[in-house]
Design a protein around this motif. Structure first.
Motif, PDB file in Angstrom:
ATOM      1  N   LYS A 103      -7.908  -0.980  -3.591  1.00  0.00           N
ATOM      2  CA  LYS A 103      -8.217  -2.357  -3.996  1.00  0.00           C
ATOM      3  C   LYS A 103      -7.242  -3.346  -3.367  1.00  0.00           C
ATOM      4  O   LYS A 103      -7.636  -4.400  -2.852  1.00  0.00           O
ATOM      5  N   LYS A 104      -5.974  -2.986  -3.380  1.00  0.00           N
ATOM      6  CA  LYS A 104      -4.951  -3.861  -2.774  1.00  0.00           C
ATOM      7  C   LYS A 104      -5.166  -3.980  -1.273  1.00  0.00           C
ATOM      8  O   LYS A 104      -5.053  -5.062  -0.685  1.00  0.00           O
ATOM      9  N   TYR A 105      -5.506  -2.857  -0.638  1.00  0.00           N
ATOM     10  CA  TYR A 105      -5.767  -2.842   0.806  1.00  0.00           C
ATOM     11  C   TYR A 105      -6.967  -3.727   1.148  1.00  0.00           C
ATOM     12  O   TYR A 105      -6.941  -4.496   2.114  1.00  0.00           O
TER      13      TYR A 105
ATOM     14  N   GLY B  68      -1.287   2.166   0.141  1.00  0.00           N
ATOM     15  CA  GLY B  68      -1.386   1.964  -1.303  1.00  0.00           C
ATOM     16  C   GLY B  68      -2.804   2.050  -1.827  1.00  0.00           C
ATOM     17  O   GLY B  68      -3.698   2.629  -1.203  1.00  0.00           O
ATOM     18  N   VAL B  69      -3.014   1.460  -3.007  1.00  0.00           N
ATOM     19  CA  VAL B  69      -4.312   1.504  -3.676  1.00  0.00           C
ATOM     20  C   VAL B  69      -5.357   0.782  -2.831  1.00  0.00           C
ATOM     21  O   VAL B  69      -5.076  -0.249  -2.209  1.00  0.00           O
TER      22      VAL B  69
ATOM     23  N   LEU C  53      -8.130  -6.254  -0.603  1.00  0.00           N
ATOM     24  CA  LEU C  53      -7.778  -7.659  -0.827  1.00  0.00           C
ATOM     25  C   LEU C  53      -6.950  -8.214   0.332  1.00  0.00           C
ATOM     26  O   LEU C  53      -7.094  -9.385   0.710  1.00  0.00           O
ATOM     27  N   GLU C  54      -6.088  -7.375   0.907  1.00  0.00           N
ATOM     28  CA  GLU C  54      -5.299  -7.815   2.054  1.00  0.00           C
ATOM     29  C   GLU C  54      -6.191  -8.090   3.264  1.00  0.00           C
ATOM     30  O   GLU C  54      -5.975  -9.052   4.010  1.00  0.00           O
TER      31      GLU C  54
ATOM     32  N   LEU D 169     -11.103 -14.593   0.820  1.00  0.00           N
ATOM     33  CA  LEU D 169     -10.823 -14.382  -0.598  1.00  0.00           C
ATOM     34  C   LEU D 169     -11.629 -15.334  -1.478  1.00  0.00           C
ATOM     35  O   LEU D 169     -11.956 -15.015  -2.618  1.00  0.00           O
TER      36      LEU D 169
END
Length: 203
Positions: A65-67, A62-63, A69-70, A78
């Motif tokens: 940014k999402k990767y 996916g995007v 954050l994970e 975080l």
């Protein structure tokens, strides 16, 4: 009579596997394992991703940014807070000191500005004969795109410098190579740098 065998399939880890992998992916300009696809043309990226999926079995994460954050969530970072200096100032490590870089950087992170001038600047320095074990100098540089730190490095030089001036020149050479590489990456992403790239050296 000499016979040469050509392998059609390679097992990961064999001596010839990396060369065959590079040959297979030359037309796709990729590296193995995790791949980040970047660009400013979303339809082309989707088409490129589809072609890759036709050739290889991919898992689209996916995007970016999402990767990212994970990854931060899995590492428990975080809640990390920004800091001006991610390391304690003037820390010298040696093989006899049981202190790791992870002890110094735990819970610290980097802050990236959303709006910043696209001006590439580099700062480099050398610590002459800083290594307590080998007396080799240490090269250090950090490179900013606007106000955001995008690249940094601190590493022992390959040879022992006879003077602090020689150590500084090695440091500048390494920093210039990194600046040139970043300029090429930005050019590939159609990022236009209107200002001259600067390199500051503490000498």
């Amino acid at each position: 009579m000499e016979i040469v065998y050509k392998l059609n399939k390679f097992i990961y880890g064999l001596k010839h596997a990396s060369r065959q992998w590079n040959t297979k992916l030359t037309t796709y300009i990729l590296s193995q394992d995790d791949v980040i696809i970047g660009g400013n043309d979303l339809p082309y990226i989707e088409q490129f991703n589809k072609r890759l999926n036709d050739q290889f079995r991919l898992k689209d994460l996916g995007v970016l940014k999402k990767y990212a954050l994970e990854i931060l969530a899995n590492a428990g970072y975080l809640g990390a807070k920004p800091t001006k200096n991610p390391l304690t100032y003037n820390v010298r490590l040696s093989k006899n000191v049981r202190k790791t870089v992870a002890d110094e950087t735990s819970g610290r992170g980097l802050f990236y500005y959303g709006k910043s001038d696209l001006h590439l600047k580099g700062f480099c320095d050398a610590d002459w004969a800083a290594c307590l074990d080998t007396s080799r100098s240490v090269t250090g540089y950090c490179i900013f795109l606007g106000n955001s730190l995008v690249s940094w490095k601190s590493k022992k030089q390959h040879t022992i410098s006879r003077s602090s001036a020689e150590a500084e020149y090695w440091s500048m050479a390494v920093a210039v190579c990194e600046l040139s590489w970043l300029k090429n990456i930005l050019s590939d992403l159609s990022v236009v740098l209107t200002k001259a790239t600067l390199l500051f050296c503490d000498n």
